[in-house]
Each structure stands twice: as structure tokens, then as C-alpha cells.
Design a protein around this motif. Structure first.
Motif, mmCIF file in Angstrom:
data_model
loop_
_atom_site.group_PDB
_atom_site.id
_atom_site.type_symbol
_atom_site.label_atom_id
_atom_site.label_comp_id
_atom_site.label_asym_id
_atom_site.label_seq_id
_atom_site.Cartn_x
_atom_site.Cartn_y
_atom_site.Cartn_z
ATOM 1 N N LEU A 285 0.828 -1.209 0.000
ATOM 2 C CA LEU A 285 0.000 0.000 0.000
ATOM 3 C C LEU A 285 0.865 1.262 0.000
ATOM 4 C CD1 LEU A 285 -2.791 -1.026 2.541
ATOM 5 C CD2 LEU A 285 -2.991 -0.815 0.054
ATOM 6 N N ALA A 286 1.961 1.239 0.751
ATOM 7 C CA ALA A 286 2.864 2.399 0.789
ATOM 8 C C ALA A 286 3.526 2.611 -0.565
ATOM 9 C CB ALA A 286 3.909 2.205 1.880
ATOM 10 N N LEU A 287 3.916 1.538 -1.211
ATOM 11 C CA LEU A 287 4.518 1.660 -2.541
ATOM 12 C C LEU A 287 3.504 2.179 -3.555
ATOM 13 C CD1 LEU A 287 6.673 -1.588 -2.596
ATOM 14 C CD2 LEU A 287 7.504 0.772 -2.475
ATOM 15 N N LEU A 288 2.270 1.739 -3.447
ATOM 16 C CA LEU A 288 1.213 2.254 -4.326
ATOM 17 C C LEU A 288 0.988 3.740 -4.077
ATOM 18 C CD1 LEU A 288 -1.099 1.876 -6.365
ATOM 19 C CD2 LEU A 288 -2.546 1.225 -4.430
ATOM 20 N N ALA A 289 0.926 4.138 -2.811
ATOM 21 C CA ALA A 289 0.742 5.555 -2.487
ATOM 22 C C ALA A 289 1.929 6.376 -2.979
ATOM 23 C CB ALA A 289 0.554 5.724 -0.975
ATOM 24 N N SER A 290 3.116 5.823 -2.866
ATOM 25 C CA SER A 290 4.310 6.515 -3.361
ATOM 26 C C SER A 290 4.259 6.675 -4.874
ATOM 27 C CB SER A 290 5.551 5.725 -2.945
ATOM 28 O OG SER A 290 6.712 6.345 -3.398
#
Length: 139
Positions: free
Chosen positions: A18-23
Motif C-alpha cells: 500500500l505504501a509503494l502504491l501511495a508513493s
């Protein structure tokens, strides 16, 4: 490996995705490839990485690997461990929803969501500390 440790670690890996997607969304926004801005996405990304992935991974490994508390309760209080897991994840969920809402249109509801998230995240740290403190001792 205890079930709760596996749950902490698997949940942390979901937060990493999820953090990589948000990034990625942040970089698309910076490049102007997303027509509508996504307010509050940067703090959400930081929380997903730091609290969702790193902290949750650390909590899970500590629960598993630190020295035993006692023979009867090798990992301390299972209630406190579950409370740590629940408050950390509920706090992150509230933060993930509340931050963009508050950035887009500050209001009392989004402010209360962020305050509730902060309280739950603090609670997760406090319960983790309470459950782990006695396991860190001199032999």
C-alpha cells in the motif's frame, strides 16, 4: 513462529504494498499525470511506510524473538499483544482515511478522526512497551 507474529509480519507486507502504491501515486501526481490532486497523500505514504510496514514488522519480530518472559507466559500478555495489533491497525486505518479528508476540507469530523488515530497509535506503542519491557533484562 507464533500466529500473532505471522499476522504482524503479513500485515506489514500488505502495508508495504500500500505504501509503494501511495508513493507511485505521489510520483504520478508530481509528474502531472493525475488530473485531480490527491490531498494529504504524502503523510499517508509516510505513515504506511513507517508505522504500517517498519513498525509492524519490528513489533512482530520482537514478539517472537525477544527473551522469554516466563515459562508459563513466554511472550508476556497475549491480551496486550492483541491490543497492540488492533490499536496499531485501527489507528493506521483512521489516519489513512482522515488525513486526505482533512487536507481536502478541514472539518471537525476529520479532525476527530486524526485525533482518534493518534490516540490509537499512541496506545499501540504503550501496550507494546508494557508487554515487552520485562523481556529486556540482564541474564
Amino acid at each position: 513462529m507464533p500466529f500473532l507474529t505471522r499476522l504482524f509480519i503479513k500485515t506489514s507486507l500488505i502495508y508495504l504494498l500500500l505504501a509503494l502504491l501511495a508513493s507511485w501515486l505521489l510520483s504520478m501526481q508530481a509528474a502531472g499525470l493525475i488530473p485531480v490532486g490527491l490531498p494529504g497523500l504524502f503523510p499517508v505514504t509516510v505513515h504506511l511506510f513507517v508505522l504500517g510496514w517498519v513498525t509492524q514488522l519490528i513489533f512482530g519480530v520482537v514478539y517472537w524473538m525477544f527473551p522469554k518472559y516466563t515459562r508459563e507466559k513466554p511472550r508476556g500478555s497475549s491480551f496486550l499483544a492483541w491490543l497492540t495489533y488492533g490499536s496499531l491497525n485501527l489507528g493506521l486505518a483512521l489516519r489513512t482515511v482522515g488525513e486526505p479528508l482533512h487536507a481536502a476540507r478541514p472539518a471537525a469530523l476529520s479532525g476527530w478522526l486524526l485525533a482518534g488515530a493518534a490516540l490509537l497509535l499512541w496506545l499501540s506503542g504503550a501496550t507494546f512497551l508494557a508487554n515487552t519491557w520485562q523481556r529486556v533484562r540482564e541474564r
